[in-house]
Scaffold this motif. Structure first.
Motif, short mmCIF file in Angstrom:
data_model
loop_
_atom_site.label_atom_id
_atom_site.label_comp_id
_atom_site.label_asym_id
_atom_site.label_seq_id
_atom_site.Cartn_x
_atom_site.Cartn_y
_atom_site.Cartn_z
N UNK A 93 -9.58 4.18 0.26
CA UNK A 93 -8.62 3.09 0.39
C UNK A 93 -8.86 2.32 1.69
N UNK A 94 -9.11 3.05 2.77
CA UNK A 94 -9.37 2.43 4.07
C UNK A 94 -10.57 1.49 3.98
N UNK A 95 -11.64 1.97 3.36
CA UNK A 95 -12.86 1.15 3.21
C UNK A 95 -12.61 -0.05 2.32
N UNK A 96 -12.00 0.17 1.17
CA UNK A 96 -11.76 -0.90 0.19
C UNK A 96 -10.89 -2.00 0.79
N UNK A 97 -9.89 -1.62 1.55
CA UNK A 97 -8.95 -2.59 2.12
C UNK A 97 -9.38 -3.14 3.47
N UNK A 98 -10.38 -2.50 4.09
CA UNK A 98 -10.81 -2.94 5.42
C UNK A 98 -9.78 -2.65 6.49
N UNK A 99 -9.01 -1.56 6.29
CA UNK A 99 -7.97 -1.19 7.24
C UNK A 99 -8.26 0.18 7.83
N UNK A 100 -7.82 0.40 9.05
CA UNK A 100 -8.04 1.67 9.73
C UNK A 100 -7.12 2.76 9.20
N UNK A 101 -7.58 3.99 9.37
CA UNK A 101 -6.72 5.16 9.16
C UNK A 101 -6.05 5.41 10.50
N UNK A 102 -4.72 5.50 10.48
CA UNK A 102 -3.97 5.65 11.73
C UNK A 102 -3.07 6.88 11.65
N UNK A 103 -2.69 7.38 12.83
CA UNK A 103 -1.75 8.48 12.94
C UNK A 103 -0.55 7.95 13.71
N UNK A 104 0.64 8.08 13.14
CA UNK A 104 1.84 7.63 13.83
C UNK A 104 2.11 8.50 15.05
N UNK A 105 2.54 7.87 16.13
CA UNK A 105 2.80 8.63 17.35
C UNK A 105 4.26 8.82 17.56
N UNK A 112 0.86 -1.18 0.00
CA UNK A 112 0.00 0.00 0.00
C UNK A 112 0.90 1.23 0.00
N UNK A 113 0.71 2.10 -1.00
CA UNK A 113 1.54 3.28 -1.12
C UNK A 113 0.68 4.54 -1.05
N UNK A 114 0.98 5.38 -0.08
CA UNK A 114 0.37 6.69 0.06
C UNK A 114 1.27 7.66 -0.69
N UNK A 115 0.75 8.30 -1.75
CA UNK A 115 1.59 9.15 -2.58
C UNK A 115 1.50 10.63 -2.20
N UNK A 116 0.93 10.91 -1.03
CA UNK A 116 0.84 12.31 -0.56
C UNK A 116 2.16 12.76 0.05
N UNK A 117 2.20 14.02 0.47
CA UNK A 117 3.39 14.56 1.11
C UNK A 117 3.55 13.94 2.51
N UNK A 118 4.78 13.96 3.06
CA UNK A 118 4.97 13.46 4.43
C UNK A 118 4.09 14.17 5.45
N UNK A 119 3.84 15.45 5.23
CA UNK A 119 2.97 16.21 6.14
C UNK A 119 1.54 15.68 6.10
N UNK A 120 1.05 15.39 4.91
CA UNK A 120 -0.29 14.83 4.77
C UNK A 120 -0.34 13.42 5.36
N UNK A 164 -2.72 11.25 9.02
CA UNK A 164 -3.51 10.03 9.01
C UNK A 164 -3.32 9.28 7.71
N UNK A 165 -3.05 7.97 7.82
CA UNK A 165 -2.82 7.14 6.64
C UNK A 165 -3.36 5.74 6.91
N UNK A 166 -3.55 4.99 5.85
CA UNK A 166 -4.03 3.62 5.98
C UNK A 166 -2.96 2.79 6.70
#
Length: 88
Positions: free
Chosen positions: A76-88, A2-10, A14-16
């Protein structure tokens, strides 16, 4: 993969779960993806799907054979059945 192609700030907002961040607008994008297995399956997403579509076209142009644009983070979260998470 799974590749998030947004900026590191985005990505940080929150990401899958399990996604890697390869910013398609960064000059390093081409270096980040060039050595990946071109026959493996990849799913891409961004904020709306536009950048992911551009990244998909690029990957296919260099020989990737199984690339899917899932649209937005939420899509993407819905399609894959995965949560959107924020790294701590």
């Amino acid at each position: 993969m799974i590749i998030d192609v947004r900026t590191p700030e985005e990505f940080a907002t929150g990401h899958v779960a399990g996604a890697v961040n390869f910013d398609v607008s960064d000059a390093e994008f081409q270096n980040q993806v060039k050595d990946l297995d071109k026959s493996a399956a990849y799913v891409l997403y961004c904020r709306s799907g536009n950048r992911a579509e551009g990244a998909k076209g690029y990957l296919e142009s260099i020989g990737f054979t199984d690339v899917k644009n899932l649209g937005s983070v939420q899509d993407a979260s819905q399609e894959l059945g995965l949560d959107v998470v924020v790294d701590k």
